[in-house]
Write a protein that holds these residues in place. Structure first.
Motif, PDB file in Angstrom:
ATOM      1  N   GLU A 156       0.829  -1.207   0.000  1.00 42.07           N
ATOM      2  CA  GLU A 156       0.000   0.000   0.000  1.00 42.07           C
ATOM      3  C   GLU A 156       0.864   1.258   0.000  1.00 42.07           C
ATOM      4  OE1 GLU A 156      -4.047   1.342  -0.124  1.00 42.07           O
ATOM      5  OE2 GLU A 156      -3.213  -0.679  -0.149  1.00 42.07           O
ATOM      6  N   VAL A 157       1.951   1.233   0.775  1.00 41.81           N
ATOM      7  CA  VAL A 157       2.873   2.370   0.799  1.00 41.81           C
ATOM      8  C   VAL A 157       3.528   2.550  -0.566  1.00 41.81           C
ATOM      9  CG1 VAL A 157       5.050   3.214   1.756  1.00 41.81           C
ATOM     10  CG2 VAL A 157       3.323   2.249   3.278  1.00 41.81           C
ATOM     11  N   LEU A 158       3.951   1.443  -1.159  1.00 40.74           N
ATOM     12  CA  LEU A 158       4.638   1.512  -2.451  1.00 40.74           C
ATOM     13  C   LEU A 158       3.703   2.003  -3.557  1.00 40.74           C
ATOM     14  CD1 LEU A 158       6.661  -1.779  -2.087  1.00 40.74           C
ATOM     15  CD2 LEU A 158       7.659   0.495  -2.425  1.00 40.74           C
ATOM     16  N   THR A 159       2.480   1.505  -3.593  1.00 51.21           N
ATOM     17  CA  THR A 159       1.557   1.976  -4.628  1.00 51.21           C
ATOM     18  C   THR A 159       1.155   3.436  -4.391  1.00 51.21           C
ATOM     19  OG1 THR A 159      -0.339   1.042  -3.419  1.00 51.21           O
ATOM     20  CG2 THR A 159       0.645  -0.316  -5.155  1.00 51.21           C
ATOM     21  N   THR A 160       1.201   3.881  -3.128  1.00 49.80           N
ATOM     22  CA  THR A 160       0.974   5.297  -2.841  1.00 49.80           C
ATOM     23  C   THR A 160       2.112   6.133  -3.402  1.00 49.80           C
ATOM     24  OG1 THR A 160      -0.248   4.746  -0.824  1.00 49.80           O
ATOM     25  CG2 THR A 160       0.566   6.996  -1.028  1.00 49.80           C
ATOM     26  N   PHE A 161       3.362   5.644  -3.270  1.00 46.56           N
ATOM     27  CA  PHE A 161       4.492   6.338  -3.893  1.00 46.56           C
ATOM     28  C   PHE A 161       4.279   6.467  -5.401  1.00 46.56           C
ATOM     29  CE2 PHE A 161       7.703   4.979  -0.409  1.00 46.56           C
ATOM     30  CZ  PHE A 161       7.319   6.061   0.366  1.00 46.56           C
ATOM     31  N   GLY A 162       3.772   5.396  -6.009  1.00 47.91           N
ATOM     32  CA  GLY A 162       3.491   5.449  -7.434  1.00 47.91           C
ATOM     33  C   GLY A 162       2.439   6.480  -7.775  1.00 47.91           C
ATOM     34  N   LEU A 163       1.423   6.590  -6.925  1.00 46.43           N
ATOM     35  CA  LEU A 163       0.369   7.577  -7.123  1.00 46.43           C
ATOM     36  C   LEU A 163       0.937   8.998  -7.036  1.00 46.43           C
ATOM     37  CD1 LEU A 163      -2.730   7.501  -7.567  1.00 46.43           C
ATOM     38  CD2 LEU A 163      -2.984   7.737  -5.088  1.00 46.43           C
ATOM     39  N   ILE A 164       1.817   9.210  -6.063  1.00 42.87           N
ATOM     40  CA  ILE A 164       2.475  10.517  -5.926  1.00 42.87           C
ATOM     41  C   ILE A 164       3.339  10.794  -7.154  1.00 42.87           C
ATOM     42  CG2 ILE A 164       4.175  11.822  -4.585  1.00 42.87           C
ATOM     43  CD1 ILE A 164       3.157  10.272  -2.107  1.00 42.87           C
ATOM     44  N   GLY A 165       4.099   9.780  -7.585  1.00 39.66           N
ATOM     45  CA  GLY A 165       4.932   9.942  -8.775  1.00 39.66           C
ATOM     46  C   GLY A 165       4.096  10.284  -9.997  1.00 39.66           C
ATOM     47  N   PHE A 166       2.925   9.665 -10.131  1.00 35.21           N
ATOM     48  CA  PHE A 166       2.017   9.949 -11.244  1.00 35.21           C
ATOM     49  C   PHE A 166       1.604  11.419 -11.226  1.00 35.21           C
ATOM     50  CE2 PHE A 166      -2.221  10.158 -13.148  1.00 35.21           C
ATOM     51  CZ  PHE A 166      -2.050   9.462 -14.339  1.00 35.21           C
ATOM     52  N   GLY A 167       1.263  11.942 -10.042  1.00 34.74           N
ATOM     53  CA  GLY A 167       0.871  13.343  -9.933  1.00 34.74           C
ATOM     54  C   GLY A 167       2.011  14.284 -10.281  1.00 34.74           C
ATOM     55  N   ILE A 168       3.220  13.980  -9.806  1.00 33.58           N
ATOM     56  CA  ILE A 168       4.385  14.811 -10.129  1.00 33.58           C
ATOM     57  C   ILE A 168       4.649  14.780 -11.631  1.00 33.58           C
ATOM     58  CG2 ILE A 168       6.878  15.077  -9.803  1.00 33.58           C
ATOM     59  CD1 ILE A 168       6.517  13.925  -6.986  1.00 33.58           C
TER      60      ILE A 168
END
Length: 615
Positions: free
Chosen positions: A312-324
Motif C-alpha cells: 500500500e505504501v509503495l503503490t501510494t508512492f506510485g500515485l504521488i509519482g504519477f501526480g508529479i
C-alpha cells in the motif's frame, strides 16, 4: 524556461519516473512474495458466456501431486480486483491459490446486464468453477470471500452451489454485508449448510447490519448488530433465536454438526466504517485466521504477521509519482519545438492583494464552498440523480461518474457566474486585463494548450499500462486508484468528459486568473488556501456525516452513506488539482492547459473505477 528552471524540472521528472518504477517493482515483489508466487492476469469466457477478468496467485510449491486450498476474493460495488490487495497478498503468503476477480461490470470484466446481478454469482461462482478445475487446486477446500457487494456475490454463489450436483464451496467469509437469514416465507434458515461461515461486521457500516420493522424503518444501528435476532440466528446455524438457550457473542467460534459434518459460525464486530474494512489490519487478521481454521493454511503464519501495508505504501508512492509526472512532463514539453508557443519567458508576478481585493477573495471562497455543500446535498436527494448514479437510467457510461460530473458541472457554472460578477464589479475597475492573466489567450495558444494536455494524459497512462504489463500492479491508495483499463473505457470517458471540463476549466481560471496573488508576501500560502477551499465542501460533508454517525450510531437522515463515501477520493483529487493547476500556469500563463489535463485525468480515473451496466 531558464536553464535553472529546466534543471529543476528535469529533477522532478526523473523523480516521478523513479517513484513509479520503484512503486511497481516493490509492489510486485510484495504480492509475489519475493518471486515465490506467480501472478497471472487472467481473461476467460466464463460459464455464463461473459468474459471475466481476474488476478491468479499461484504459489511455486503447488502441483497436481500437492494440490492446495483455493480462495476466490472479490471487491465491492464500484471497485475492482486490486481493491482486495490486502487479502490476496496475505492469503498468497500463506500458500493458498488465490483468484481476485473483477465482478461483472467492473474492471476488465464484461458489463453487468441490469437486473441480472445474480447471474454466475455476479462472476464469483463462475470463478469458483474455473478454480475448481485447476489441477493444482484441492476441490474439496475452496473458499469464497468478498467485501460489501462482493459478499453479496458470495451469497449468490452459495445459492447456486446449493443447486449444483457437486457443491464446490467449503467455506464462506462475508465482509461488511449481511448473511442470508430467512427463507422466502420469512422463516429463519441456514442456507450455508455445513459450510464454515463467518462475518466481519463494521459497527459503523453505512449500509448493512440493521434490523427493520414492517414499514422498513431501522430499529437497531449496526453497532448493536450482535443483539439482533438476525445475528443470533446466524450464530445458531439458522435456528429461530427465540428457541435458543444462549446468547452468542462476537469473536467466539461456534461449532455444530450439520448434515454429518462439523461446521463453524463466527462474527467479528469491529469499531470501523464500511470502506475501512478493505484497509484494516484487524479485518485482514480475522480473515486469515478464519481460512486457516476452515481450510488449513499450507504455510500458516500468525494473524498479525502482515506485510500488505508495504504494498500500500509503495503503490501510494506510485500515485504521488504519477501526480508529479503530470506537472513535470507538461513543463518538459514546453522546451520542445511543438509546444514552444505555449511557454512564457517569465511568469506574471504574483502581487500582494488590496484590502478590497481580499474581501472579494475570501467572500468568493466562502460562497463557492457553501454552494458546493448545498448543491451536493440537494443532488444526493434528487430522485433523477439517484437513478443516474445507481444505474436505473441508461446513459451508456457508468452512473457514478455521471453523478459526480453533474455536480462538478453545476459548480463550474456557479464559479463562472462568480467570476463574471467579480470582474464586472471589481476586476475591471481595478484594471484587470483578461488577456494578460490568460483568460483570453488567443486561439492558437488555446489549441496548443489542449494538445499539450492531451499529450501528457496519453504519456502518463502509457506508463501505467507498461508497468501494469510487466509487474501486474497499479498506483493506488485505499479508494484512489490509477490503473490500466480496457479500450472501451476511453469511449465512456469521452461521454462524461464535457461535464468535468466545465468544472476544471472554470476552476483553473478562478485559481490562476482571478485569485493568484501573495499572502504575507508568499504565493505558496495563496496556493495552499485555494487547495484547501477546493476540497472544503467535501471535507465538511464527510466530517459532518461521520461525527453524526459516531455519536448517534446512524448517518445523517436523508444523506445516504454512499454519498459521503464517494467524497473520499474527491477531497484529495480537488486539492491536488489546485496545485497542479497553479504549477502549470506559472510556466504558461494559460489556465486552460491544467483545466483540460485535470478533467481528462479525473474522468478516466472515475470511469475506470466504477460499474458499467447494460440494458
Amino acid at each position: 524556461m531558464t536553464r535553472r528552471t529546466f534543471r529543476r524540472n528535469s529533477f522532478w521528472l526523473a523523480l516521478s519516473l523513479v517513484l513509479m518504477l520503484v512503486s511497481s517493482i516493490g509492489a510486485s515483489l510484495v504480492q509475489t512474495v519475493g518471486g515465490s508466487v506467480a501472478v497471472e492476469d487472467m481473461r476467460w469466457e466464463a460459464a455464463s458466456g461473459r468474459e471475466m477478468s481476474a488476478l491468479l496467485f499461484k504459489p511455486a510449491a503447488v502441483s497436481a501431486e500437492d494440490p492446495r486450498p483455493a480462495i476466490v476474493v472479490s471487491h465491492g460495488w464500484w471497485n475492482n480486483r486490486e481493491m482486495q490487495d490486502a487479502n490476496y497478498v496475505e492469503l498468497a503468503r500463506r500458500g493458498y491459490v488465490v483468484l481476485s476477480i473483477d465482478m461483472y461490470g467492473h474492471g476488465n470484466s464484461d458489463p453487468l446486464p441490469a437486473g441480472q446481478e445474480a447471474v454466475g454469482g455476479t462472476g464469483m461462482y463462475d470463478a469458483v468453477k474455473l478454480i475448481a478445475d485447476l489441477p493444482y487446486v484441492d476441490p474439496s477446500r475452496i473458499g469464497v470471500t468478498g467485501h460489501s457487494n462482493g459478499a453479496r456475490a458470495a451469497n449468490f454463489s452459495v445459492a447456486l452451489d446449493n443447486q449444483a450436483e457437486t457443491p464446490l464451496i467449503a467455506s464462506v467469509l462475508l465482509v461488511d454485508n449481511d448473511p442470508v437469514y430467512v427463507d422466502d416465507a420469512g422463516a429463519f434458515t441456514n442456507i450455508y449448510g455445513s459450510r464454515d461461515t463467518g462475518v466481519i461486521q463494521a459497527q459503523y457500516d453505512e449500509f448493512f447490519f440493521r434490523s427493520y420493522d414492517a414499514e422498513g424503518n431501522a430499529l437497531t444501528p449496526p453497532r448493536e448488530y450482535l443483539s439482533t435476532p438476525n445475528a443470533q440466528s446466524f450464530l445458531h446455524f439458522g435456528q429461530d433465536p427465540s428457541e435458543a438457550t444462549d446468547v452468542r457473542e462476537a469473536g467466539q467460534v461456534y461449532t455444530q454438526d450439520v448434515d454429518g459434518a462439523d461446521a463453524m459460525r463466527v462474527v467479528w464486530s469491529l469499531p470501523q466504517t464500511h470502506p475501512w474494512s478493505t484497509i484494516s489490519s484487524t479485518a485482514v487478521g480475522h480473515l486469515v485466521d478464519f481460512f486457516d481454521e476452515s481450510l488449513g493454511a499450507p504455510n500458516p503464519l500468525a494473524a498479525g504477521d502482515q506485510n500488505w501495508q508495504l504494498k500500500e505504501v509503495l503503490t501510494t508512492f506510485g500515485l504521488i509519482g504519477f501526480g508529479i509526472f503530470l506537472v513535470a512532463f507538461t513543463r518538459a514539453l514546453l522546451a520542445t519545438r511543438a509546444f514552444a508557443g505555449v511557454r512564457v519567458s517569465e511568469p506574471i508576478a504574483a502581487v500582494a492583494n488590496t484590502r478590497r481585493g481580499l474581501v472579494w477573495f475570501w467572500g468568493g471562497l466562502v460562497v463557492t464552498a457553501v454552494f458546493s455543500i448545498l448543491s451536493y446535498v440537494l443532488l444526493s436527494q434528487a430522485e433523477w440523480a439517484g437513478a443516474i448514479a445507481f444505474g436505473s437510467v441508461n446513459l451508456i457510461a457508468p452512473g457514478v461518474p455521471w453523478f459526480i460530473g453533474i455536480w462538478a458541472a453545476i459548480n463550474g457554472v456557479a464559479g463562472l457566474v462568480i467570476m463574471i460578477v467579480s470582474y464586472l464589479l471589481f476586476g475591471r475597475r481595478s484594471g484587470q486585463d483578461l488577456r494578460a492573466v490568460g483568460v483570453l489567450p488567443g486561439w492558437r495558444r488555446f489549441g496548443l494548450g489542449v494538445a499539450l494536455a492531451l499529450t501528457t494524459t496519453v504519456a502518463a497512462f502509457g506508463i501505467v499500462f507498461v508497468l501494469d504489463y510487466f509487474f501486474k500492479t497499479d498506483f493506488r491508495f485505499w479508494v484512489i486508484a490509477v490503473k490500466a483499463f480496457n479500450p472501451e473505457m476511453i469511449g465512456y470517458s469521452l461521454i462524461v468528459l464535457p461535464l468535468f471540463l466545465v468544472y476544471f476549466i472554470a476552476n483553473s481560471v478562478a485559481i490562476n486568473s482571478f485569485n493568484r496573488f501573495t499572502l504575507r508576501g508568499r504565493e505558496w500560502v495563496n496556493t495552499a488556501l485555494l487547495a484547501l477551499f477546493n476540497s472544503l465542501g467535501p471535507i465538511v460533508l464527510v466530517v459532518a456525516q461521520y461525527t453524526t454517525f459516531f455519536i448517534t450510531g446512524e448517518t445523517i437522515d436523508g444523506f445516504g452513506g454512499i454519498f459521503s463515501i464517494w467524497l473520499f477520493p474527491v477531497v484529495v483529487i480537488l486539492a491536488v488539482a489546485a496545485v497542479i493547476s497553479r504549477k502549470i500556469y506559472r510556466e504558461t500563463n494559460n489556465p486552460y492547459i491544467a483545466g483540460f489535463l485535470n478533467a481528462a485525468i479525473v474522468t478516466i480515473i472515475s470511469v475506470t473505477n466504477s460499474l458499467v451496466m447494460t440494458y
